[in-house]
Design an enzyme around this catalytic site. Structure first.
Site, PDB file in Angstrom:
ATOM      1  N   PRO A   2      31.680  40.473  43.683  1.00  0.00           N
ATOM      2  CA  PRO A   2      30.413  40.696  42.971  1.00  0.00           C
ATOM      3  C   PRO A   2      29.228  40.283  43.839  1.00  0.00           C
ATOM      4  CG  PRO A   2      31.927  39.334  41.676  1.00  0.00           C
ATOM      5  CD  PRO A   2      32.522  39.481  43.032  1.00  0.00           C
ATOM      6  N   GLU A   3      28.220  41.109  43.852  1.00  0.00           N
ATOM      7  CA  GLU A   3      26.984  40.760  44.541  1.00  0.00           C
ATOM      8  C   GLU A   3      25.920  40.458  43.491  1.00  0.00           C
ATOM      9  OE1 GLU A   3      26.021  43.326  47.813  1.00  0.00           O
ATOM     10  OE2 GLU A   3      28.108  43.789  48.213  1.00  0.00           O
ATOM     11  N   ARG A 110      42.364  35.770  42.237  1.00  0.00           N
ATOM     12  CA  ARG A 110      42.519  35.165  43.561  1.00  0.00           C
ATOM     13  C   ARG A 110      42.138  33.694  43.596  1.00  0.00           C
ATOM     14  NH1 ARG A 110      41.029  39.207  48.307  1.00  0.00           N
ATOM     15  NH2 ARG A 110      42.006  37.499  49.431  1.00  0.00           N
TER      16      ARG A 110
END
Ligand SMILES: [Zn+2]
Length: 292
Positions: A2-3, A110
């Protein structure tokens, strides 16, 4: 990963659901989320406090709790906050109970996402002082500021933009899109940009981020909104992930190479390669753009 537009999209959808609610429970199922703090330390600090605001700095989401206690969270690669998810939400690491009976879960395949604490506004400022630079969606980032910041920098402009301590929240997608819009090659040394180019680039960074925000973010890999809906900005990329396609401006071929360690997409007709810089070897077709 995500940015900024993805994190801001999450913030905007989550804020009305959590602001004004008290945290009634915090269950940390994966202690790595808050290490080196123990799960009980986080729970002791936040349970019983009302969430006054959900704010964002760079790509951090900050739960601002009453009494100036701040729960600072980062989604990293694959983290997502889900609101009232099914009971078998996979990869759940943290569960937060709210006083209105709803639940928030942090799911993160993750497991790079983090939760940290700051006590008092000065501690919060200290936390971010060493971690994030200019906020690109506000008025802080403009041509004059970007020009001053880049002077003396020998870093390629793409690497410069990706440095979170310079500009907060711009990642691989939006760096490619902003540089294409500004017709600047990613390998151009930051310190050689003209004043006019920094003016253009400050504007295109904001334009690219704003377009991403308007589309609800880009859904690549695991990004999800708190309600499970996906963003659509990936359908509007001008160059990113469009290797071999026609440039939307000149019709030339979009090529991919690796810059700043990341899959990078350019039209070298619109974004002339700087003199003295060899054409980097093209990335193998099919390589992930998110490669480290
Ligand atoms: Zn072109």
């Amino acid at each position: 990963m995500p940015e900024l537009p993805e994190v801001e999209t999450i913030r905007r959808s989550l804020a009305p659901l959590v602001e004004g609610r008290r945290i009634t429970a915090l269950e940390i199922r994966d202690p790595r989320w808050c290490a080196p703090l123990a799960p009980e330390e986080i729970a002791d600090a936040v349970v019983g406090r009302t969430i006054e605001a959900l704010s964002r700095r760079g790509k951090w989401l900050v739960y601002e709790l009453e009494g100036e206690v701040f729960l600072i969270t980062h989604l990293r690669m694959t983290g997502a906050f889900l609101y009232d998810a099914d009971d078998d939400a996979p990869y759940e690491r943290v569960r937060i109970g709210l006083s209105d009976g709803h639940e928030l879960r942090f799911c993160d395949p993750r497991r790079f996402g983090t939760g940290e604490l700051a006590f008092g506004a000065p501690a919060l400022d200290d936390f971010f002082a060493s971690r994030v630079g200019l906020e690109p969606l506000g008025d802080d980032l403009n041509g004059a500021v970007l020009h001053a910041l880049t002077r003396g920098s020998r870093a390629p402009i793409k690497a410069f933009l990706l440095d979170q301590k310079r500009v907060a929240g711009v990642g691989n997608i939006y760096a490619d899109e902003a540089l294409f819009r500004a017709q600047i090659h990613p390998l151009r040394r930051a310190g050689t940009l003209t004043r006019a180019q920094t003016e253009t680039l400050a504007g295109t960074v904001r334009d690219a981020l704003t377009a991403g925000l308007a589309a609800g973010g880009a859904t690549i890999d695991d990004f999800r909104h708190p309600d499970g809906v996906s963003g659509a900005f990936q359908n509007e990329f001008l160059v990113h992930r469009r290797e071999g396609e026609d440039c939307p401006r000149c019709g030339g071929e979009i090529v991919k190479f690796v810059a700043a360690g990341r899959g990078t997409y350019v039209c070298e007709r619109c974004q002339p390669r700087p003199r003295g810089v060899r054409r980097p070897s093209r990335a193998p077709r099919g390589a992930r753009s998110g490669q480290p």
